[in-house]
Design a protein around this motif. Sequence first.
Motif, short mmCIF file in Angstrom:
data_model
loop_
_atom_site.label_atom_id
_atom_site.label_comp_id
_atom_site.label_asym_id
_atom_site.label_seq_id
_atom_site.Cartn_x
_atom_site.Cartn_y
_atom_site.Cartn_z
N ARG A 36 18.28 11.66 52.05
CA ARG A 36 17.17 10.86 52.03
C ARG A 36 16.40 10.97 53.31
O ARG A 36 15.27 10.49 53.20
CB ARG A 36 17.87 9.34 52.11
N LEU A 154 19.34 5.90 61.22
CA LEU A 154 17.86 6.56 61.07
C LEU A 154 17.38 6.74 62.51
O LEU A 154 16.84 7.74 62.91
CB LEU A 154 16.79 5.67 60.74
N PHE A 155 18.16 5.84 63.57
CA PHE A 155 17.58 6.13 64.83
C PHE A 155 18.37 6.64 66.17
O PHE A 155 19.65 6.66 65.63
CB PHE A 155 16.96 4.81 65.32
N PRO A 210 10.71 1.60 52.13
CA PRO A 210 9.90 2.37 51.10
C PRO A 210 8.40 1.90 51.43
O PRO A 210 7.73 2.86 51.13
CB PRO A 210 10.33 1.47 49.83
N ARG A 249 11.55 13.70 54.50
CA ARG A 249 10.97 13.84 53.17
C ARG A 249 9.48 13.37 53.60
O ARG A 249 8.69 13.91 52.46
CB ARG A 249 11.60 12.74 52.19
N ILE A 250 9.27 12.30 54.25
CA ILE A 250 7.83 12.21 54.72
C ILE A 250 7.12 13.40 54.97
O ILE A 250 6.03 13.65 54.90
CB ILE A 250 7.81 10.96 55.82
O1 UT7 Z 1 9.50 5.27 62.74
C1 UT7 Z 1 9.05 4.49 62.20
C2 UT7 Z 1 8.37 4.54 60.89
N1 UT7 Z 1 9.54 4.70 59.91
C3 UT7 Z 1 9.72 5.40 58.78
O2 UT7 Z 1 8.82 6.10 58.59
C4 UT7 Z 1 10.71 5.13 57.87
C5 UT7 Z 1 9.99 5.14 56.47
N2 UT7 Z 1 11.12 4.85 55.29
C6 UT7 Z 1 12.22 5.89 55.01
O3 UT7 Z 1 12.05 6.68 55.78
C7 UT7 Z 1 12.91 5.45 53.74
O4 UT7 Z 1 12.46 4.30 53.31
C8 UT7 Z 1 14.39 5.04 54.38
C9 UT7 Z 1 15.12 6.30 54.91
C10 UT7 Z 1 14.36 4.04 55.40
C11 UT7 Z 1 15.31 4.53 53.05
O5 UT7 Z 1 15.02 5.72 52.02
P1 UT7 Z 1 14.69 4.94 50.53
O6 UT7 Z 1 14.86 6.41 49.64
O7 UT7 Z 1 13.48 4.56 50.59
O8 UT7 Z 1 15.75 4.19 50.16
P2 UT7 Z 1 15.86 2.64 49.87
O9 UT7 Z 1 15.48 1.72 50.74
O10 UT7 Z 1 14.95 2.48 48.33
O11 UT7 Z 1 17.17 2.45 49.15
C12 UT7 Z 1 17.73 3.05 48.15
C13 UT7 Z 1 19.19 2.97 47.92
C14 UT7 Z 1 19.14 1.14 48.15
O12 UT7 Z 1 20.35 0.81 47.01
P3 UT7 Z 1 20.11 0.40 45.54
O13 UT7 Z 1 19.33 -1.07 45.85
O14 UT7 Z 1 19.23 1.29 44.95
O15 UT7 Z 1 21.30 0.11 44.94
C15 UT7 Z 1 19.89 0.99 49.37
O16 UT7 Z 1 20.62 -0.21 49.59
O17 UT7 Z 1 19.97 3.37 49.19
C16 UT7 Z 1 20.55 2.23 49.65
N3 UT7 Z 1 20.81 2.46 51.15
C17 UT7 Z 1 21.93 3.16 51.49
N4 UT7 Z 1 22.85 3.65 50.95
C18 UT7 Z 1 23.99 4.40 51.73
C19 UT7 Z 1 20.08 2.15 52.18
N5 UT7 Z 1 20.43 2.53 53.36
C20 UT7 Z 1 21.54 3.18 52.89
C21 UT7 Z 1 22.55 4.22 53.62
N6 UT7 Z 1 23.49 4.68 52.99
N7 UT7 Z 1 22.58 4.28 55.17
#
Ligand code: UT7
Length: 317
Positions: A36, A154-155, A210, A249-250
């Motif tokens: 991810r 993440l950090f 997201p 991925r971004i």
């Molecule tokens: O520097 C500041 C700027 N920040 C960014 O640019 C970050 C931008 N966002 C991202 O990089 C991504 O959105 C993340 C890496 C934070 C998250 O990735 P995602 O593919 O968007 O995941 P999501 O938040 O949609 O979560 C998908 C699933 C969820 O489970 P369900 O609801 O599908 O069952 C989360 O609960 O992944 C789950 N999840 C995890 N699973 C295992 C979230 N964090 C984790 C984890 N380990 N650490």
Amino acid sequence: MNFQIIGTGSSHPACSKTNDDLAKLVETSDEWITTRTGIKSRYVSTGETLTDLACEAAEHALENAATAAQELDLIICATIRGDYFTPSLACIVQQKIGASCPAFDINAACPGFIYALDVAAGYFARKTVKKVLIVAAEMMTKMVDWNDRSTCVLFGDGAGATVLAEGDSLLSIKLTAQGGTDLLNIPNVNGNSPFCDCPKNDPYLFMNGPEVYKFAVAAMERDVKEVVEMAGLTLEDISYVLPHQANLRIIDTGRKKLKIPKEKVLVNIEQHGNISSACIPTLLDELNRKSFFKRGDILALCAFGGGLTTGACILKW
Ligand code: UT7
């Protein structure tokens, strides 16, 4: 007249934690974090202060620039949160490295280093400085909630620094802000005023991952295109892109939209994770120390983060 980068430095805590280490703390896995985000490990403070990291990065940059602290005319630190609200991190760095110039912090979250370059460019344009130190330093592991798997993985912590001297390296720069607290925020701590009925709040980072993801991809594409055009160049002229290291991925999606080959996009997210404003200057230093860049290389820097803010610029190395 603006500036050229004459020295770089960086610093990180001694301790590195892998994804497997974090999987012992929260319900996550190396597989989830790697696929991810592209992160494999991150440096975490086990006692180092932000001041320690900032000063070490500053001293490395000064040494690399063959510049004495007393030669500095200005110190700007980019940080979300210094070790103290006051003095600023920049004032503490000024004292510790033995400089005597004005010093102040700016907070523009992840694009903080690019915001600082823009501020410094103004001083060079006014010809009131000859040497400027910029230090971007962040202690993200003290701002995330270690019970929240969606953010704590993440950090990381670290600092990156550059010494600037008069020159013509900055070909274009663009900053944006789209203010709001709903997608990304780190609340301040409430005091103990007997007059305020303030609710107790958790002073931890909140992020709608997201939504910030979508914002980041769009910002990378838009900002890089704009600064390239402002510089009178084309995307093909870019030698390397140094993007904010929030998520592989971004970075990859942004680069595909820009049609920039993978080998031109530089990353160190695997070992560092997201160190906010320190990402780009740390990456710059790691590559500079390997003599990776050639004179005349065109570098595109771009970052996005809390604010929401973005920043991008074109530098001629
Ligand atoms: O520097 C500041 C700027 N920040 C960014 O640019 C970050 C931008 N966002 C991202 O990089 C991504 O959105 C993340 C890496 C934070 C998250 O990735 P995602 O593919 O968007 O995941 P999501 O938040 O949609 O979560 C998908 C699933 C969820 O489970 P369900 O609801 O599908 O069952 C989360 O609960 O992944 C789950 N999840 C995890 N699973 C295992 C979230 N964090 C984790 C984890 N380990 N650490």
